[in-house]
Write an enzyme that holds these catalytic residues in place. Sequence first.
Site, PDB file in Angstrom:
ATOM      1  N   GLY A  33      -5.351   3.766 -11.286  1.00  0.00           N
ATOM      2  CA  GLY A  33      -6.205   3.072 -10.443  1.00  0.00           C
ATOM      3  C   GLY A  33      -6.254   3.567  -9.216  1.00  0.00           C
ATOM      4  N   LEU A  34      -7.379   3.007  -8.361  1.00  0.00           N
ATOM      5  CA  LEU A  34      -7.674   3.388  -7.257  1.00  0.00           C
ATOM      6  C   LEU A  34      -6.432   3.719  -6.205  1.00  0.00           C
ATOM      7  CD1 LEU A  34     -10.796   0.865  -6.389  1.00  0.00           C
ATOM      8  CD2 LEU A  34     -10.957   3.323  -6.863  1.00  0.00           C
ATOM      9  N   SER A  35      -6.606   4.414  -5.173  1.00  0.00           N
ATOM     10  CA  SER A  35      -5.690   4.700  -4.197  1.00  0.00           C
ATOM     11  C   SER A  35      -5.498   3.169  -3.707  1.00  0.00           C
ATOM     12  CB  SER A  35      -6.136   5.621  -3.125  1.00  0.00           C
ATOM     13  OG  SER A  35      -5.185   5.591  -2.071  1.00  0.00           O
ATOM     14  N   GLY A  36      -4.227   2.990  -3.283  1.00  0.00           N
ATOM     15  CA  GLY A  36      -4.065   1.601  -2.845  1.00  0.00           C
ATOM     16  C   GLY A  36      -3.876   0.438  -3.629  1.00  0.00           C
ATOM     17  N   CYS A  37      -4.103   0.663  -5.062  1.00  0.00           N
ATOM     18  CA  CYS A  37      -4.040  -0.580  -5.855  1.00  0.00           C
ATOM     19  C   CYS A  37      -2.874  -1.100  -6.267  1.00  0.00           C
ATOM     20  CB  CYS A  37      -5.016  -0.150  -7.248  1.00  0.00           C
ATOM     21  SG  CYS A  37      -3.806   0.897  -8.087  1.00  0.00           S
ATOM     22  N   GLY A  38      -1.634  -0.333  -5.882  1.00  0.00           N
ATOM     23  CA  GLY A  38      -0.354  -0.779  -6.054  1.00  0.00           C
ATOM     24  C   GLY A  38       0.185  -0.002  -7.178  1.00  0.00           C
ATOM     25  N   LYS A  39      -0.240   1.295  -7.828  1.00  0.00           N
ATOM     26  CA  LYS A  39       0.570   1.945  -8.767  1.00  0.00           C
ATOM     27  C   LYS A  39       1.902   2.213  -8.424  1.00  0.00           C
ATOM     28  CE  LYS A  39      -2.536   5.402  -8.316  1.00  0.00           C
ATOM     29  NZ  LYS A  39      -3.193   4.916  -7.227  1.00  0.00           N
ATOM     30  N   SER A  40       2.181   2.755  -7.207  1.00  0.00           N
ATOM     31  CA  SER A  40       3.498   3.329  -6.724  1.00  0.00           C
ATOM     32  C   SER A  40       4.325   2.090  -6.697  1.00  0.00           C
ATOM     33  CB  SER A  40       3.496   3.941  -5.490  1.00  0.00           C
ATOM     34  OG  SER A  40       2.781   5.242  -5.419  1.00  0.00           O
ATOM     35  N   SER A 123      -5.557   9.355 -11.472  1.00  0.00           N
ATOM     36  CA  SER A 123      -6.179   9.823 -12.693  1.00  0.00           C
ATOM     37  C   SER A 123      -7.573   9.174 -13.118  1.00  0.00           C
ATOM     38  CB  SER A 123      -5.071   9.527 -13.906  1.00  0.00           C
ATOM     39  OG  SER A 123      -4.596   8.477 -13.844  1.00  0.00           O
TER      40      SER A 123
HETATM   41  N1  LIG Z   1      -9.956  12.582  -2.314  1.00  0.00           N
HETATM   42  C1  LIG Z   1      -9.158  12.000  -2.688  1.00  0.00           C
HETATM   43  N2  LIG Z   1      -9.090  10.789  -3.456  1.00  0.00           N
HETATM   44  C2  LIG Z   1      -8.067  10.311  -3.953  1.00  0.00           C
HETATM   45  N3  LIG Z   1      -6.912  10.201  -3.340  1.00  0.00           N
HETATM   46  C3  LIG Z   1      -6.636  11.230  -2.406  1.00  0.00           C
HETATM   47  C4  LIG Z   1      -7.830  11.969  -2.133  1.00  0.00           C
HETATM   48  N4  LIG Z   1      -7.533  12.903  -0.920  1.00  0.00           N
HETATM   49  C5  LIG Z   1      -6.063  12.503  -1.002  1.00  0.00           C
HETATM   50  N5  LIG Z   1      -5.630  11.441  -1.717  1.00  0.00           N
HETATM   51  C6  LIG Z   1      -4.206  10.995  -1.913  1.00  0.00           C
HETATM   52  O1  LIG Z   1      -3.522  11.707  -3.015  1.00  0.00           O
HETATM   53  C7  LIG Z   1      -3.264  10.891  -3.834  1.00  0.00           C
HETATM   54  C8  LIG Z   1      -4.094  10.842  -5.112  1.00  0.00           C
HETATM   55  O2  LIG Z   1      -3.454  11.891  -5.887  1.00  0.00           O
HETATM   56  P1  LIG Z   1      -3.467  11.901  -7.249  1.00  0.00           P
HETATM   57  O3  LIG Z   1      -2.517  13.358  -7.840  1.00  0.00           O
HETATM   58  O4  LIG Z   1      -2.795  10.647  -8.084  1.00  0.00           O
HETATM   59  O5  LIG Z   1      -4.752  12.043  -7.725  1.00  0.00           O
HETATM   60  S1  LIG Z   1      -5.591  12.361  -9.041  1.00  0.00           S
HETATM   61  O6  LIG Z   1      -4.972  11.795 -10.307  1.00  0.00           O
HETATM   62  O7  LIG Z   1      -5.636  13.991  -9.338  1.00  0.00           O
HETATM   63  O8  LIG Z   1      -7.043  12.008  -9.075  1.00  0.00           O
HETATM   64  C9  LIG Z   1      -3.572   9.414  -3.495  1.00  0.00           C
HETATM   65  O9  LIG Z   1      -2.289   8.655  -3.274  1.00  0.00           O
HETATM   66  P2  LIG Z   1      -2.340   6.911  -3.837  1.00  0.00           P
HETATM   67  O10 LIG Z   1      -3.052   6.436  -2.458  1.00  0.00           O
HETATM   68  O11 LIG Z   1      -0.832   6.794  -3.757  1.00  0.00           O
HETATM   69  O12 LIG Z   1      -3.032   6.581  -5.067  1.00  0.00           O
HETATM   70  C10 LIG Z   1      -4.063   9.495  -1.955  1.00  0.00           C
HETATM   71  O13 LIG Z   1      -3.001   9.193  -1.049  1.00  0.00           O
HETATM   72  N1  LIG Z   2       0.556  -6.457  -6.368  1.00  0.00           N
HETATM   73  C1  LIG Z   2       0.242  -6.255  -4.758  1.00  0.00           C
HETATM   74  N2  LIG Z   2       0.183  -7.259  -4.174  1.00  0.00           N
HETATM   75  C2  LIG Z   2      -0.178  -7.231  -2.676  1.00  0.00           C
HETATM   76  N3  LIG Z   2      -0.209  -5.996  -2.294  1.00  0.00           N
HETATM   77  C3  LIG Z   2       0.300  -4.944  -3.068  1.00  0.00           C
HETATM   78  C4  LIG Z   2       0.437  -4.999  -4.414  1.00  0.00           C
HETATM   79  N4  LIG Z   2       1.029  -3.847  -4.988  1.00  0.00           N
HETATM   80  C5  LIG Z   2       1.045  -3.176  -3.726  1.00  0.00           C
HETATM   81  N5  LIG Z   2       0.572  -3.740  -2.662  1.00  0.00           N
HETATM   82  C6  LIG Z   2       0.571  -3.240  -1.264  1.00  0.00           C
HETATM   83  O1  LIG Z   2      -0.652  -2.144  -1.321  1.00  0.00           O
HETATM   84  C7  LIG Z   2      -0.320  -1.013  -0.595  1.00  0.00           C
HETATM   85  C8  LIG Z   2      -0.667   0.209  -1.559  1.00  0.00           C
HETATM   86  O2  LIG Z   2       0.276   0.224  -2.623  1.00  0.00           O
HETATM   87  P1  LIG Z   2       0.630   1.361  -3.329  1.00  0.00           P
HETATM   88  O3  LIG Z   2       1.783   1.074  -4.183  1.00  0.00           O
HETATM   89  O4  LIG Z   2       1.087   2.370  -2.259  1.00  0.00           O
HETATM   90  O5  LIG Z   2      -0.708   1.992  -4.085  1.00  0.00           O
HETATM   91  P2  LIG Z   2      -1.003   3.383  -5.134  1.00  0.00           P
HETATM   92  O6  LIG Z   2       0.256   3.960  -5.327  1.00  0.00           O
HETATM   93  O7  LIG Z   2      -2.033   2.681  -6.198  1.00  0.00           O
HETATM   94  O8  LIG Z   2      -1.885   4.048  -3.827  1.00  0.00           O
HETATM   95  C9  LIG Z   2       1.005  -1.206  -0.034  1.00  0.00           C
HETATM   96  O9  LIG Z   2       1.179  -1.661   1.210  1.00  0.00           O
HETATM   97  C10 LIG Z   2       1.639  -2.255  -1.034  1.00  0.00           C
HETATM   98  O10 LIG Z   2       2.745  -2.892  -0.433  1.00  0.00           O
END
Ligand SMILES: Nc1ncnc2c1ncn2[C@@H]1O[C@H](COP(=O)(O)OS(=O)(=O)O)[C@@H](OP(=O)(O)O)[C@H]1O
Ligand SMILES: Nc1ncnc2c1ncn2[C@@H]1O[C@H](COP(=O)(O)OP(=O)(O)O)[C@@H](O)[C@H]1O
Length: 222
Positions: A33-40, A123
Amino acid sequence: MDKTHVVWHAHNVSREEREALNHHAGCVVWFTGLSGCGKSTVANVVDRELHKLGARSFLLDGDNVRHSLNPSPAMLASYGETFAKRFGLGFAPEDRQENIRRIGAVAELFVSAGMITLTAFVSPYRADRNLVRSLVTSRGRADDFIEVFVDAPLEVCEARDPKGLYKKARAGEIPHFTGISDPYEAPESPELHLQSAEKSPEVLAAEVLAYLKKIGKINAIS
Ligand SMILES: Nc1ncnc2c1ncn2[C@@H]1O[C@H](COP(=O)(O)OS(=O)(=O)O)[C@@H](OP(=O)(O)O)[C@H]1O
Ligand SMILES: Nc1ncnc2c1ncn2[C@@H]1O[C@H](COP(=O)(O)OP(=O)(O)O)[C@@H](O)[C@H]1O
């Protein structure tokens, strides 16, 4: 034909023997899912709950793997420019493809060790995820790859922006940023579709655990 003369070596201890020791089956739970969607966040809750149940689980997380197995060219600078360019990974499509391919290979090894392997990577490309699915299921079993779509609208992820990356991406400081200047290809038929903008991480983690139980991965311990 492989001209490198590298031959696959069979293990003395089988996956089944390792799973019998663990009292659960191995698999990959692939959060996307998108960055910040809550994967981790969700994956960490699942990991904690599995640990409480006595399962052997491990989380491979995007940010951490990009500090170790798959560093950026800048992180490899001390090895020289040619090496860093050849082996370092950024976020262009072919870099993400190689990132996911290597992670898929690691996840497949973890599964053959009988572990519940959680992965949290953006991904964004369907073809890359499908390649991991086919690697894992062809070496293992049909139900070994569980794709979990952590679904939150871009506006929600952008409002969360815990690392300030969306702000930078909007300002043009991060190229190839998923959802802003790069695509995200949503899974077409994921095993699980989590509504991350509507439910808490705990509720979503419970959905994952219920699925693992339903398909018989953790029956003996839950
Ligand atoms: N260009 C770009 N696009 C998306 N994300 C970016 C980018 N640059 C840095 N980041 C940070 O790196 C995390 C994504 O790395 P991934 O290895 O999960 O990416 S991928 O699966 O190869 O697409 C991603 O982590 P999450 O926020 O936890 O998803 C970001 O923090
Ligand atoms: N189900 C949820 N509802 C509300 N906030 C969430 C939820 N899951 C994650 N968050 C918050 O969203 C932010 C991003 O979560 P994170 O797990 O780091 O996302 P990702 O790994 O997809 O980038 C964090 O501040 C986290 O506390």
